[in-house]
Write a protein that holds these residues in place. Sequence first.
Motif, PDB file in Angstrom:
ATOM      1  N   GLN A  49       0.829  -1.211   0.000  1.00  0.00           N
ATOM      2  CA  GLN A  49       0.000   0.000   0.000  1.00  0.00           C
ATOM      3  C   GLN A  49       0.860   1.255   0.000  1.00  0.00           C
ATOM      4  N   LEU A  50       1.915   1.251   0.804  1.00  0.00           N
ATOM      5  CA  LEU A  50       2.787   2.427   0.877  1.00  0.00           C
ATOM      6  C   LEU A  50       3.539   2.655  -0.433  1.00  0.00           C
ATOM      7  N   VAL A  51       3.969   1.577  -1.068  1.00  0.00           N
ATOM      8  CA  VAL A  51       4.654   1.708  -2.361  1.00  0.00           C
ATOM      9  C   VAL A  51       3.691   2.284  -3.398  1.00  0.00           C
ATOM     10  N   ASN A  52       2.461   1.772  -3.415  1.00  0.00           N
ATOM     11  CA  ASN A  52       1.468   2.296  -4.365  1.00  0.00           C
ATOM     12  C   ASN A  52       1.168   3.768  -4.100  1.00  0.00           C
ATOM     13  N   LYS A  53       1.021   4.103  -2.825  1.00  0.00           N
ATOM     14  CA  LYS A  53       0.740   5.489  -2.460  1.00  0.00           C
ATOM     15  C   LYS A  53       1.909   6.393  -2.850  1.00  0.00           C
ATOM     16  N   ASN A  54       3.124   5.904  -2.638  1.00  0.00           N
ATOM     17  CA  ASN A  54       4.311   6.681  -2.989  1.00  0.00           C
ATOM     18  C   ASN A  54       4.376   6.929  -4.497  1.00  0.00           C
ATOM     19  N   GLU A  55       4.085   5.894  -5.283  1.00  0.00           N
ATOM     20  CA  GLU A  55       4.083   6.050  -6.740  1.00  0.00           C
ATOM     21  C   GLU A  55       3.032   7.076  -7.163  1.00  0.00           C
ATOM     22  N   LYS A  56       1.865   7.006  -6.561  1.00  0.00           N
ATOM     23  CA  LYS A  56       0.791   7.950  -6.887  1.00  0.00           C
ATOM     24  C   LYS A  56       1.213   9.375  -6.529  1.00  0.00           C
ATOM     25  N   LEU A  57       1.810   9.536  -5.368  1.00  0.00           N
ATOM     26  CA  LEU A  57       2.269  10.866  -4.957  1.00  0.00           C
ATOM     27  C   LEU A  57       3.368  11.395  -5.879  1.00  0.00           C
ATOM     28  N   ASN A  61       3.084  14.687  -8.025  1.00  0.00           N
ATOM     29  CA  ASN A  61       4.111  15.705  -7.865  1.00  0.00           C
ATOM     30  C   ASN A  61       4.708  16.087  -9.218  1.00  0.00           C
ATOM     31  N   CYS A  62       4.933  15.091 -10.057  1.00  0.00           N
ATOM     32  CA  CYS A  62       5.468  15.345 -11.393  1.00  0.00           C
ATOM     33  C   CYS A  62       4.486  16.181 -12.216  1.00  0.00           C
ATOM     34  N   ARG A  63       3.197  15.815 -12.148  1.00  0.00           N
ATOM     35  CA  ARG A  63       2.171  16.595 -12.855  1.00  0.00           C
ATOM     36  C   ARG A  63       2.126  18.035 -12.361  1.00  0.00           C
ATOM     37  N   TYR A  64       2.203  18.185 -11.047  1.00  0.00           N
ATOM     38  CA  TYR A  64       2.166  19.524 -10.449  1.00  0.00           C
ATOM     39  C   TYR A  64       3.393  20.334 -10.876  1.00  0.00           C
ATOM     40  N   ALA A  65       4.554  19.709 -10.897  1.00  0.00           N
ATOM     41  CA  ALA A  65       5.780  20.402 -11.313  1.00  0.00           C
ATOM     42  C   ALA A  65       5.682  20.831 -12.770  1.00  0.00           C
ATOM     43  N   LYS A  66       5.129  19.963 -13.621  1.00  0.00           N
ATOM     44  CA  LYS A  66       4.966  20.322 -15.036  1.00  0.00           C
ATOM     45  C   LYS A  66       3.992  21.494 -15.188  1.00  0.00           C
ATOM     46  N   ALA A  67       2.904  21.448 -14.415  1.00  0.00           N
ATOM     47  CA  ALA A  67       1.930  22.540 -14.477  1.00  0.00           C
ATOM     48  C   ALA A  67       2.570  23.841 -14.015  1.00  0.00           C
ATOM     49  N   LEU A  68       3.369  23.791 -12.970  1.00  0.00           N
ATOM     50  CA  LEU A  68       4.065  24.990 -12.497  1.00  0.00           C
ATOM     51  C   LEU A  68       5.029  25.524 -13.549  1.00  0.00           C
ATOM     52  N   MET A  69       5.728  24.614 -14.208  1.00  0.00           N
ATOM     53  CA  MET A  69       6.668  25.048 -15.253  1.00  0.00           C
ATOM     54  C   MET A  69       5.920  25.712 -16.406  1.00  0.00           C
ATOM     55  N   CYS A  70       4.774  25.154 -16.772  1.00  0.00           N
ATOM     56  CA  CYS A  70       3.979  25.758 -17.847  1.00  0.00           C
ATOM     57  C   CYS A  70       3.495  27.145 -17.438  1.00  0.00           C
ATOM     58  N   GLN A  71       3.014  27.261 -16.206  1.00  0.00           N
ATOM     59  CA  GLN A  71       2.547  28.566 -15.727  1.00  0.00           C
ATOM     60  C   GLN A  71       3.703  29.563 -15.666  1.00  0.00           C
ATOM     61  N   ASN A  72       4.855  29.090 -15.214  1.00  0.00           N
ATOM     62  CA  ASN A  72       6.027  29.950 -15.141  1.00  0.00           C
ATOM     63  C   ASN A  72       6.437  30.416 -16.535  1.00  0.00           C
TER      64      ASN A  72
END
Length: 89
Positions: A49-57, A61-72
């Motif tokens: 469960q923790l491994v799955n949760k970590n992968e999801k996070l 996080n990667c999606r959020y970083a990409k969105a931030l880069m696009c906004q920037n």
Amino acid sequence: MTEDINLIDGLRERIRELEDKVEALRISRRVLMNLIDSLENEKRETLTQLVNKNEKLQKNNCRYAKALMCQNLKITKLEQELKNFSAST
């Protein structure tokens, strides 16, 4: 002779006591082994469960970083356009 019979009876009683203790130890060992198996299974499930949760996070996080880069990038372009517009007027 009576002493020998008493000694034999005493030894037989002691043997019965020790056999009972051995049986109790076997049962205790089985119980402990079952508990260990249960704990190992629970640990394995929790780890999965923790491994799955970590992968999801990490994906989020990667999606959020990409969105931030696009906004920037958009902000940088708009700032550049604003500078160009200010310079031309």
